[in-house]
Motif scaffolding. Structure first.
Motif, PDB file in Angstrom:
ATOM      1  N   LYS A 160      -7.073  12.442  -8.319  1.00 25.10           N
ATOM      2  CA  LYS A 160      -8.177  12.240  -7.175  1.00 25.10           C
ATOM      3  C   LYS A 160      -8.574  11.093  -6.807  1.00 25.10           C
ATOM      4  O   LYS A 160      -8.894  10.591  -5.551  1.00 25.10           O
ATOM      5  CB  LYS A 160      -9.609  13.297  -7.879  1.00 25.10           C
ATOM      6  CG  LYS A 160      -9.570  14.725  -8.076  1.00 25.10           C
ATOM      7  CD  LYS A 160     -10.622  15.070  -8.742  1.00 25.10           C
ATOM      8  CE  LYS A 160     -10.432  16.393  -9.234  1.00 25.10           C
ATOM      9  NZ  LYS A 160     -11.458  16.878 -10.065  1.00 25.10           N
ATOM     10  N   SER A 161      -8.448  10.060  -7.781  1.00 28.69           N
ATOM     11  CA  SER A 161      -8.589   8.457  -7.525  1.00 28.69           C
ATOM     12  C   SER A 161      -7.860   7.936  -6.466  1.00 28.69           C
ATOM     13  O   SER A 161      -8.097   6.976  -5.866  1.00 28.69           O
ATOM     14  CB  SER A 161      -8.754   7.542  -8.837  1.00 28.69           C
ATOM     15  OG  SER A 161      -7.497   7.649  -9.203  1.00 28.69           O
ATOM     16  N   ILE A 162      -6.665   8.424  -6.600  1.00 25.34           N
ATOM     17  CA  ILE A 162      -5.773   7.896  -5.580  1.00 25.34           C
ATOM     18  C   ILE A 162      -5.612   8.756  -4.151  1.00 25.34           C
ATOM     19  O   ILE A 162      -4.525   8.505  -3.509  1.00 25.34           O
ATOM     20  CB  ILE A 162      -4.132   7.729  -6.227  1.00 25.34           C
ATOM     21  CG1 ILE A 162      -3.708   9.008  -6.678  1.00 25.34           C
ATOM     22  CG2 ILE A 162      -4.207   6.775  -7.074  1.00 25.34           C
ATOM     23  CD1 ILE A 162      -2.191   9.103  -7.171  1.00 25.34           C
ATOM     24  N   GLY A 163      -6.482   9.752  -4.039  1.00 25.28           N
ATOM     25  CA  GLY A 163      -6.903  10.316  -2.769  1.00 25.28           C
ATOM     26  C   GLY A 163      -6.128  11.674  -2.679  1.00 25.28           C
ATOM     27  O   GLY A 163      -5.872  11.956  -1.548  1.00 25.28           O
ATOM     28  N   LYS A 164      -5.480  12.304  -3.777  1.00 23.35           N
ATOM     29  CA  LYS A 164      -4.884  13.737  -3.580  1.00 23.35           C
ATOM     30  C   LYS A 164      -5.973  14.697  -3.556  1.00 23.35           C
ATOM     31  O   LYS A 164      -6.881  14.415  -3.917  1.00 23.35           O
ATOM     32  CB  LYS A 164      -4.232  13.986  -4.848  1.00 23.35           C
ATOM     33  CG  LYS A 164      -2.972  13.015  -4.993  1.00 23.35           C
ATOM     34  CD  LYS A 164      -2.036  12.830  -3.812  1.00 23.35           C
ATOM     35  CE  LYS A 164      -0.879  11.907  -4.031  1.00 23.35           C
ATOM     36  NZ  LYS A 164      -0.170  11.650  -2.709  1.00 23.35           N
ATOM     37  N   PRO A 165      -5.803  15.422  -2.609  1.00 24.44           N
ATOM     38  CA  PRO A 165      -6.665  16.564  -2.289  1.00 24.44           C
ATOM     39  C   PRO A 165      -7.411  17.469  -3.478  1.00 24.44           C
ATOM     40  O   PRO A 165      -6.241  17.794  -4.091  1.00 24.44           O
ATOM     41  CB  PRO A 165      -6.273  17.596  -1.170  1.00 24.44           C
ATOM     42  CG  PRO A 165      -4.801  17.169  -1.118  1.00 24.44           C
ATOM     43  CD  PRO A 165      -4.551  15.824  -1.598  1.00 24.44           C
ATOM     44  N   THR A 166      -8.563  17.703  -3.668  1.00 20.20           N
ATOM     45  CA  THR A 166      -8.893  18.294  -4.921  1.00 20.20           C
ATOM     46  C   THR A 166      -8.565  19.753  -4.903  1.00 20.20           C
ATOM     47  O   THR A 166      -8.176  20.346  -5.829  1.00 20.20           O
ATOM     48  CB  THR A 166     -10.363  18.032  -4.920  1.00 20.20           C
ATOM     49  OG1 THR A 166     -10.876  16.976  -5.080  1.00 20.20           O
ATOM     50  CG2 THR A 166     -10.928  19.209  -6.010  1.00 20.20           C
ATOM     51  N   THR A 167      -8.147  20.345  -3.692  1.00 19.08           N
ATOM     52  CA  THR A 167      -7.613  21.710  -3.578  1.00 19.08           C
ATOM     53  C   THR A 167      -6.512  21.897  -4.017  1.00 19.08           C
ATOM     54  O   THR A 167      -5.876  23.065  -4.187  1.00 19.08           O
ATOM     55  CB  THR A 167      -8.000  22.078  -2.319  1.00 19.08           C
ATOM     56  OG1 THR A 167      -7.307  21.009  -1.287  1.00 19.08           O
ATOM     57  CG2 THR A 167      -9.414  22.305  -1.687  1.00 19.08           C
ATOM     58  N   HIS A 168      -5.609  20.676  -4.219  1.00 21.07           N
ATOM     59  CA  HIS A 168      -4.340  20.856  -4.757  1.00 21.07           C
ATOM     60  C   HIS A 168      -4.014  20.411  -6.060  1.00 21.07           C
ATOM     61  O   HIS A 168      -2.836  20.270  -6.620  1.00 21.07           O
ATOM     62  CB  HIS A 168      -3.311  19.946  -3.462  1.00 21.07           C
ATOM     63  CG  HIS A 168      -3.295  20.575  -2.054  1.00 21.07           C
ATOM     64  ND1 HIS A 168      -2.257  20.266  -1.335  1.00 21.07           N
ATOM     65  CD2 HIS A 168      -3.825  21.715  -1.890  1.00 21.07           C
ATOM     66  CE1 HIS A 168      -2.353  20.887  -0.361  1.00 21.07           C
ATOM     67  NE2 HIS A 168      -3.398  21.758  -0.382  1.00 21.07           N
TER      68      HIS A 168
END
Length: 364
Positions: A160-168
């Motif tokens: 999450k901290s590196i910008g990956k979508p929470t939904t994935h």
């Protein structure tokens, strides 16, 4: 739905096995789901034979790309060429990769360039050590993966901290522990047990293979000598990695209680770990198994991508520091080694969670 499962080394098959079992369970329930198991051949191991697949109760791979050893670049290129041909001949709806070996990264790149979604099992873990090829593999794989299945909340938080979508991002637990728990009642005593006069909780299991520990003969000799001094005559069983075997041939080391044995099958190796006084290692995966089995584990590394094994498990990092090594062995001898605590979702159900999410994402 067609899934291509990728494995490149023995630990990968231990992670793939529970996923295969769960896919087959869903098939029996009438779910429209199929898979192809691809072995890249990245790590050649004569013990990766019919017996190994029988132990894990999984079929032999549908194809073996037979890449074998080589430089990082040569191996990566060969895997990519072979896997590109595989996907062209056998199109799929999803590529599933596990772990952090070169095959994980190479096959992810190929799949993404073929516009096939990729899911990464054991995503998000980081050691912070860029000298490790595995760390680079993790970073590259996670940078382009579509769906992330993590072993810890910390790994999920990193993604999450590196910008990956929470939904994935899905915190599902540890498939290695699925395999461990599934096979605890099937463990096999090694053939050399009686010959070496081993007794439960009276011996050490040693594995070393990382370049920082074994490539320098002086450092390797000093480390092994310190370990043997602390063993105080207890047997030390050393299943020798092929990489380490080459170094040992040049080392003049002789200890009556140090026993070199060949790489073990899964069921016999876990038997050794389960009944050991302690595990001495520079591996990552073994620290997970030792923690769940509540076996003290001394790790000759300065960092780990599995911090939960130190925070909640039985793992202690000592690197190559003689003082830290002495302290760890003194703590072990005192009988006050930390006991393993509950590690969230390391409960044998990770594969079920993974398939639940995959089928949900694809409308099944």
């Amino acid at each position: 739905m067609k899934i291509t499962l990728v494995a490149g080394a023995r630990p990968n098959f231990m992670k793939i096995a529970p996923i295969i079992h769960e896919i087959e369970r869903r098939q029996q329930q009438g779910v429209s789901l199929s898979y192809r198991l691809i072995h890249t051949g990245q790590h050649y191991d004569k013990n990766l034979s019919d017996t190994f697949f029988e132990e894990l109760n999984i079929p032999k791979p549908n194809d073996n790309l037979d890449v074998k050893s080589g430089s990082q670049a040569a191996q990566t290129g060969a895997i990519m060429v072979g896997f590109e041909k595989e996907l062209a001949a056998h199109p799929c709806d999803l590529v599933l990769v596990v772990g952090d070996v070169t095959s994980t990264m190479a096959c992810t790149i190929v799949a993404k360039k073929a516009h096939i979604p990729v899911t990464h099992v054991e995503a998000g873990i980081r050691s912070g050590d860029m000298k490790m090829p595995e760390e680079i593999n993790r970073i590259v794989t996670d940078s382009i993966t579509d769906y992330f299945f993590t072993t810890s909340q910390q790994a999920s938080d990193h993604l999450k901290s590196i910008g990956k979508p929470t939904t994935h991002i899905f915190f599902v637990g540890n498939v290695m522990i699925d395999t461990l728990l599934h096979n605890l009642n099937r463990l096999q005593q090694p053939s050399f047990w009686d010959e070496l006069k081993l007794s439960k909780n009276k011996y050490f299991v040693l594995t070393l293979h990382r370049p920082s520990n074994v490539d320098g003969l002086t450092r390797f000799t000093a480390l092994l000598s310190q370990i043997m001094e602390h063993a105080k005559g207890a047997a030390v069983v050393f299943p020798v990695h092929p990489r380490t075997q080459k170094i040992l041939q040049d080392a003049d080391l002789s200890f009556p209680n140090l026993h070199y044995v060949s790489p073990q099958g899964y069921l016999s190796f876990i038997y050794l770990v389960k009944h050991a006084k302690a595990v001495l290692t520079d591996s990552g995966g073994i620290t997970e198994e030792a923690s769940v089995l509540n076996i003290p584990c001394i790790t000759f590394r300065d960092s780990t991508e599995r911090p939960e094994t130190c925070e909640l498990g039985t793992n202690m990092l000592v690197g190559n520091d003689p003082k830290k090594i002495d302290t760890a062995f003194e703590l072990l001898a005192s009988g006050n080694w930390p006991k393993s605590q509950h590690i969230p979702k390391w409960d044998g159900k990770a594969a079920k969670r993974i398939l639940d999410h995959i089928l949900s994402l694809h409308g099944n």
